[in-house]
Enzyme design. Structure first.
Site, short mmCIF file in Angstrom:
data_model
loop_
_atom_site.label_atom_id
_atom_site.label_comp_id
_atom_site.label_asym_id
_atom_site.label_seq_id
_atom_site.Cartn_x
_atom_site.Cartn_y
_atom_site.Cartn_z
N ASP A 46 -49.19 59.22 -23.33
CA ASP A 46 -49.51 60.61 -23.05
C ASP A 46 -49.44 60.88 -21.55
O ASP A 46 -50.15 60.26 -20.77
CB ASP A 46 -50.92 60.93 -23.56
N TYR A 51 -49.32 65.77 -13.89
CA TYR A 51 -49.68 64.41 -13.45
C TYR A 51 -48.67 63.86 -12.45
O TYR A 51 -48.96 62.89 -11.75
CB TYR A 51 -49.76 63.45 -14.63
N LYS A 76 -47.06 67.62 -21.36
CA LYS A 76 -47.73 68.92 -21.45
C LYS A 76 -47.14 69.91 -20.45
O LYS A 76 -46.76 69.53 -19.34
CB LYS A 76 -49.23 68.77 -21.17
N HIS A 116 -51.03 72.87 -21.80
CA HIS A 116 -52.07 72.07 -21.17
C HIS A 116 -53.42 72.79 -21.11
O HIS A 116 -54.46 72.17 -21.37
CB HIS A 116 -51.64 71.68 -19.75
N LEU A 198 -63.51 57.66 -22.85
CA LEU A 198 -64.55 56.76 -22.36
C LEU A 198 -65.47 57.45 -21.35
O LEU A 198 -66.23 56.80 -20.64
CB LEU A 198 -63.92 55.52 -21.71
N ILE A 237 -56.93 58.55 -26.16
CA ILE A 237 -55.91 58.11 -25.21
C ILE A 237 -56.59 57.58 -23.94
O ILE A 237 -56.55 58.23 -22.89
CB ILE A 237 -54.90 59.23 -24.87
N LYS A 239 -57.30 55.51 -20.49
CA LYS A 239 -56.45 55.24 -19.34
C LYS A 239 -57.00 54.07 -18.55
O LYS A 239 -58.22 53.93 -18.38
CB LYS A 239 -56.38 56.47 -18.43
N SER A 240 -56.11 53.22 -18.06
CA SER A 240 -56.48 52.17 -17.12
C SER A 240 -55.20 51.69 -16.46
O SER A 240 -54.11 51.80 -17.02
CB SER A 240 -57.17 51.00 -17.84
N VAL A 241 -55.34 51.16 -15.26
CA VAL A 241 -54.20 50.52 -14.60
C VAL A 241 -54.45 49.02 -14.47
O VAL A 241 -53.63 48.30 -13.91
CB VAL A 241 -53.91 51.13 -13.21
N ARG A 245 -57.95 45.39 -18.88
CA ARG A 245 -58.60 46.50 -19.59
C ARG A 245 -57.64 47.22 -20.51
O ARG A 245 -58.03 47.70 -21.57
CB ARG A 245 -59.21 47.47 -18.57
N ASN A 249 -58.69 47.55 -24.35
CA ASN A 249 -58.89 48.85 -24.98
C ASN A 249 -58.15 49.00 -26.30
O ASN A 249 -58.52 49.86 -27.12
CB ASN A 249 -58.47 49.97 -24.03
#
Length: 284
Positions: A46, A51, A76, A116, A198, A237, A239-241, A245, A249
């Site tokens: 997503d 972004y 979006k 959006h 989260l 959805i 998110k992490s970089v 993690r 997830n």
């Protein structure tokens, strides 16, 4: 490979119930993060025009080596107030924005395209939706939906169009469970998708009740929260970089929350948003 369940949308298209979000991920980092996510088993990605990481996301998709038909890609439309979205001019602007996103992603079609924000004070989302109908009819996108819409805006779309949004992506987590909106969605065949599932980690992941549930199952609090989304029928959805993690997830199918767990999680609701109220949000 992940065993994440999928949800059938109101037009028959299926979407994985757990996907990977890239909000606030710089374009230069998106390629690595999305590639890691796909390798970990995520099949739903997503992103959004605002972004500014559609290009990096597209690079990861191209490099992943996974057949396109196995991936579910969402982006979006950013309906900026600096543009005129009224009449045919507005619809043409939507189509151009879609083409720009598709080109950045390097794709021939999208699986899901969302408005959006409704920006209800302008009332332009009805005209935007006409362009979304056109994209859907032409097969350039498999499904169309919305983000941050409330019942009033959803009612307007249902009254003006035969194309009902397949889902509404909204802020949703145990602190802000959106029970009334989810009930509305269920009544009208609209799937619920959670952004910031989260709670952006702010206070939610240290909730004592959630910590106890995590210890009970030998899991992390994040895994407990994501499992709660799945058992609630919500699409999430996270998110992490961080590679560890990202993998953690998606590892949420090997346990189940019981009735006591679900009651305890319901007890942490505060009703407070982390993000802006969509009925007042008008950022250009």
């Amino acid at each position: 490979m992940s065993t994440i369940p999928s949800v059938t949308l109101n037009n028959g298209v299926r979407i994985p119930q757990l996907g990977f979000g890239v909000w606030q991920v710089p374009d230069a980092e998106a390629a690595t993060a999305v590639r890691t996510a796909i390798e970990a088993g995520y099949r739903s990605i997503d992103t959004a025009a605002i972004y500014e990481n559609e290009a990096g996301t597209g690079q990861a998709i191209a490099a992943a080596g996974v057949p396109r038909e196995e991936l579910f890609i969402t982006t979006k439309l950013w309906n900026s107030g600096t543009r005129d979205w009224s009449g045919q001019q507005g619809q043409d602007a939507v189509l151009r924005a879609f083409d720009e996103s598709l080109a950045k992603l390097g794709l021939d079609y999208l699986d899901l395209y969302l408005i959006h924000w409704p920006r209800p004070m302008h009332g332009s989302f009805l005209n935007i939706w006409k362009a979304f109908e056109k994209l859907s009819a032409e097969g350039r996108v498999k499904a169309v939906g919305v983000s941050n819409f409330g019942p009033r805006q959803l009612d307007a779309l249902r009254q003006e169009s035969s194309v009902v949004p397949v889902l509404n992506q909204v802020e949703l987590h145990p602190h802000f469970p959106q029970l009334e909106l989810r009930a509305y969605h269920a009544e009208h065949g609209i799937a619920t998708e959670a952004w910031s599932p989260l709670g952006q980690g702010k206070d939610l992941l240290t909730e004592p009740a959630l910590v106890r549930i995590a210890e009970k199952h030998g899991r992390t609090v994040a895994q407990v929260v994501l499992r709660w989304h799945l058992q609630s029928g919500v699409i999430a959805i996270p998110k992490s970089v961080t590679p560890s993690r990202i993998k953690e997830n998606i590892d949420v199918t090997g346990f189940e929350l019981d009735a006591d767990d679900l009651t305890a999680i319901a007890g942490v609701a505060t009703g407070k948003r982390l993000g802006p109220d969509p009925q007042e949000f008008d950022w250009n």
